[in-house]
Design an enzyme around this catalytic site. Structure first.
Site, short mmCIF file in Angstrom:
data_model
loop_
_atom_site.label_atom_id
_atom_site.label_comp_id
_atom_site.label_asym_id
_atom_site.label_seq_id
_atom_site.Cartn_x
_atom_site.Cartn_y
_atom_site.Cartn_z
N ASP A 183 -68.73 -21.11 30.75
CA ASP A 183 -70.03 -20.33 29.82
C ASP A 183 -70.66 -19.66 31.01
O ASP A 183 -70.87 -20.39 32.24
CB ASP A 183 -71.03 -21.21 29.19
N HIS A 184 -71.58 -18.82 30.76
CA HIS A 184 -72.58 -17.90 31.71
C HIS A 184 -73.38 -19.21 32.35
O HIS A 184 -73.78 -18.93 33.53
CB HIS A 184 -73.27 -17.09 30.86
#
Length: 178
Positions: free
Chosen positions: A40-41
């Site tokens: 994830d970011h």
């Protein structure tokens, strides 16, 4: 080719972005490699990239059950009961998880500062746990820690199968011999 990247916080697991956000292109100079899985970011740590489709499949397909280990900073002082629940598996909105490896952990001395820093609250402590999964649902670690009452503040992937960060600095890459 197999390439390890220590993905910094705030970087997308893709090579371009229409909204001009930070991407892998800022860190990976090798051509024709693609992420074997995602991070994830707002997560950090080990991301593997390869030009070998069979290897990517082996690393990412749930049938191969490659263990993935995460170091997780959570909001609050994690309890033995929460660790036991993670080990049994927890119920999420998309069904029960498989049992996970879970243990209390100390903040490691090798940990780099995060930019931006994790929020600080004077009256609420944080603690660390290490979780190993053999499945990979969307934002699974974050959802699991929240399900046992300890929301994730920082998530760092340390290991995928036999491959580990091993001192790789944020944004740095290393070629691995598979």
């Amino acid at each position: 080719m197999l390439l390890a990247l220590n993905k910094p916080y705030g970087v997308l697991c893709q090579f371009s972005d229409a909204d001009a956000r930070r991407t892998l292109a800022e860190f990976v100079r090798q051509k024709d490699v693609y992420p074997a899985g995602r991070l994830d970011h707002d997560s950090e740590g080990l991301l593997l990239l390869t030009d070998d489709g069979r290897l990517a499949h082996k690393l990412t397909d749930p049938r191969h059950k490659q263990p993935k280990t995460y170091l997780v900073q959570v909001d609050g002082q994690v309890t033995d009961e929460a660790i036991a629940a993670l080990r049994r598996g927890v119920m999420l909105n998309d069904g029960p998880t498989l049992p996970a490896g879970a243990e209390h952990a100390a903040e490691p001395d090798w940990l780099w500062p995060r930019d931006p820093p994790v929020r600080f609250r004077k009256l609420i402590p944080t603690s660390w746990i290490r979780i190993t999964l053999r499945e990979g649902r969307n934002r699974q670690v974050r959802r699991m820690t929240a399900a046992v009452g300890f929301p994730t503040l920082r998530l760092i992937r340390e290991r995928i199968g036999p491959y580990a960060l091993d001192g790789l600095e944020p944004g740095a890459t290393r070629i691995i011999t598979p």
